[in-house]
Design an enzyme around this catalytic site. Structure first.
Site, PDB file in Angstrom:
ATOM      1  N   TYR A  99      44.459 -19.589  24.668  1.00 30.91           N
ATOM      2  CA  TYR A  99      44.202 -20.859  24.529  1.00 30.91           C
ATOM      3  C   TYR A  99      43.252 -20.931  23.182  1.00 30.91           C
ATOM      4  O   TYR A  99      43.041 -21.985  22.680  1.00 30.91           O
ATOM      5  CB  TYR A  99      43.672 -21.958  25.420  1.00 30.91           C
ATOM      6  CG  TYR A  99      42.504 -21.185  26.051  1.00 30.91           C
ATOM      7  CD1 TYR A  99      41.257 -21.482  25.500  1.00 30.91           C
ATOM      8  CD2 TYR A  99      42.441 -20.081  27.019  1.00 30.91           C
ATOM      9  CE1 TYR A  99      40.043 -21.096  25.934  1.00 30.91           C
ATOM     10  CE2 TYR A  99      41.137 -19.732  27.587  1.00 30.91           C
ATOM     11  CZ  TYR A  99      40.075 -20.033  26.941  1.00 30.91           C
ATOM     12  OH  TYR A  99      38.903 -19.492  27.430  1.00 30.91           O
ATOM     13  N   PHE A 132      36.019 -20.364  28.717  1.00 33.01           N
ATOM     14  CA  PHE A 132      36.172 -21.651  28.685  1.00 33.01           C
ATOM     15  C   PHE A 132      35.358 -22.132  29.710  1.00 33.01           C
ATOM     16  O   PHE A 132      34.896 -23.322  29.603  1.00 33.01           O
ATOM     17  CB  PHE A 132      37.659 -21.670  28.805  1.00 33.01           C
ATOM     18  CG  PHE A 132      37.903 -22.999  29.570  1.00 33.01           C
ATOM     19  CD1 PHE A 132      38.309 -24.302  28.761  1.00 33.01           C
ATOM     20  CD2 PHE A 132      37.986 -23.102  30.966  1.00 33.01           C
ATOM     21  CE1 PHE A 132      38.670 -25.312  29.379  1.00 33.01           C
ATOM     22  CE2 PHE A 132      38.496 -24.354  31.326  1.00 33.01           C
ATOM     23  CZ  PHE A 132      38.676 -25.478  30.583  1.00 33.01           C
ATOM     24  N   ASP A 192      45.202 -20.442  39.450  1.00 35.30           N
ATOM     25  CA  ASP A 192      45.842 -20.148  38.156  1.00 35.30           C
ATOM     26  C   ASP A 192      47.478 -20.422  38.473  1.00 35.30           C
ATOM     27  O   ASP A 192      48.157 -21.255  37.671  1.00 35.30           O
ATOM     28  CB  ASP A 192      46.153 -18.504  37.896  1.00 35.30           C
ATOM     29  CG  ASP A 192      44.951 -18.191  37.034  1.00 35.30           C
ATOM     30  OD1 ASP A 192      44.252 -18.961  36.450  1.00 35.30           O
ATOM     31  OD2 ASP A 192      44.641 -16.901  37.031  1.00 35.30           O
ATOM     32  N   GLY A 239      49.059  -8.109  34.400  1.00 38.38           N
ATOM     33  CA  GLY A 239      47.680  -8.393  34.989  1.00 38.38           C
ATOM     34  C   GLY A 239      47.759  -9.272  36.163  1.00 38.38           C
ATOM     35  O   GLY A 239      48.886  -9.970  36.492  1.00 38.38           O
ATOM     36  N   LYS A 275      40.523  -9.736  38.709  1.00 39.41           N
ATOM     37  CA  LYS A 275      41.523 -10.821  39.753  1.00 39.41           C
ATOM     38  C   LYS A 275      42.112 -10.066  40.850  1.00 39.41           C
ATOM     39  O   LYS A 275      42.186 -10.582  42.036  1.00 39.41           O
ATOM     40  CB  LYS A 275      42.261 -11.602  38.915  1.00 39.41           C
ATOM     41  CG  LYS A 275      41.907 -12.501  38.020  1.00 39.41           C
ATOM     42  CD  LYS A 275      43.054 -13.144  37.339  1.00 39.41           C
ATOM     43  CE  LYS A 275      42.271 -14.344  36.031  1.00 39.41           C
ATOM     44  NZ  LYS A 275      43.424 -15.340  35.781  1.00 39.41           N
TER      45      LYS A 275
END
Length: 247
Positions: free
Chosen positions: A208, A16, A104, A129, A64
């Protein structure tokens, strides 16, 4: 001279961020370039940051958590979560400096808050995760206790097979933090007992693409409230921009 920004992760073919920031730069007349860095190892970050025009990076699956040891400083919130998805890059005479943040949690919290009501006291978190850790932290700040659900048995977590009608009734918020159902696997859905869902349940899918996942479709069929992660992405992307320019 144009500033450089980008995204590190693997795979990135349906990301995205590149589209979002490229459109933002064009619409706002910002002299910058955003590109995807599809890397096979987190350590390749150290090569990417040698670009003297690089000012910031987004971090996605699966890095991450693995980038943490390479950062010079981490925000208190990112420390508490144990994951970063934004890195501010600065260059000076002493070299390159990396500062980690987590947007996030901001995106998720702002996105889910309008949907919550007093009956939402406990949540099931599907997946373990980096994004799931931000979700748990955000829900905790909102007064909602969370339990992880994993395919394999681990201490303090539930397996999908253990999701009894009683557990489903007690946990009226269910957040999918796994990639199950993401394009191109749009016919898949997390293996929860959908027959136990009610109109009191809220299903939030971080996926999404597609906009309506099977997780959401099956929840809607039982009267549950559903939402995907697109708004969360928009919010966290704007927050990332603020982090990159924090001084």
């Amino acid at each position: 001279m144009k500033e450089h920004y980008g995204l590190i992760g693997y795979p990135l073919e349906h990301s995205f961020s590149a589209r979002f920031f490229s459109e933002k730069f064009e619409q706002e007349g910002i002299a910058a370039i955003y590109k995807n860095y599809e890397i096979l190892r987190a350590e390749q970050l150290l090569d990417i940051i040698q670009d003297p025009q690089l000012r910031g990076l987004n971090v996605t699956i699966p890095y991450k958590q693995s980038v943490l040891p390479m950062l010079d400083r981490i925000s208190e919130e990112a420390k508490a979560i144990g994951a970063v998805n934004v890195i501010r890059v600065s260059h000076d005479a002493d070299g390159v400096h990396l500062y980690g943040y987590n947007s996030d949690v901001v995106g998720f919290s702002r996105s889910i808050t309008p949907l919550l009501n007093p009956s939402h006291k406990q949540a099931l978190i599907l997946g373990t995760g980096g994004a799931s850790k931000a979700v748990v932290y955000g829900l905790q700040q909102l007064g909602i206790a969370s339990t992880f659900v994993s395919r394999s048995k681990k201490s303090g977590q539930l397996t999908y097979e253990e999701l009894s009608p009683a557990i489903m009734a007690a946990h009226t918020v269910i957040v999918n933090c796994s990639p199950v159902g993401m394009f191109p696997h749009i016919d898949e859905a997390p293996a929860i007992p959908y027959a136990s869902l009610t109109p009191q349940h809220l299903l939030y899918d971080l996926v999404y693409n597609p906009e309506q996942t099977q997780f959401m479709t099956r929840g809607s069929a039982r009267g549950a409230m559903v939402k995907n992660g697109l708004e969360m992405l928009h919010i966290q992307a704007l927050v990332a921009w603020d982090f990159w320019h924090e001084r």
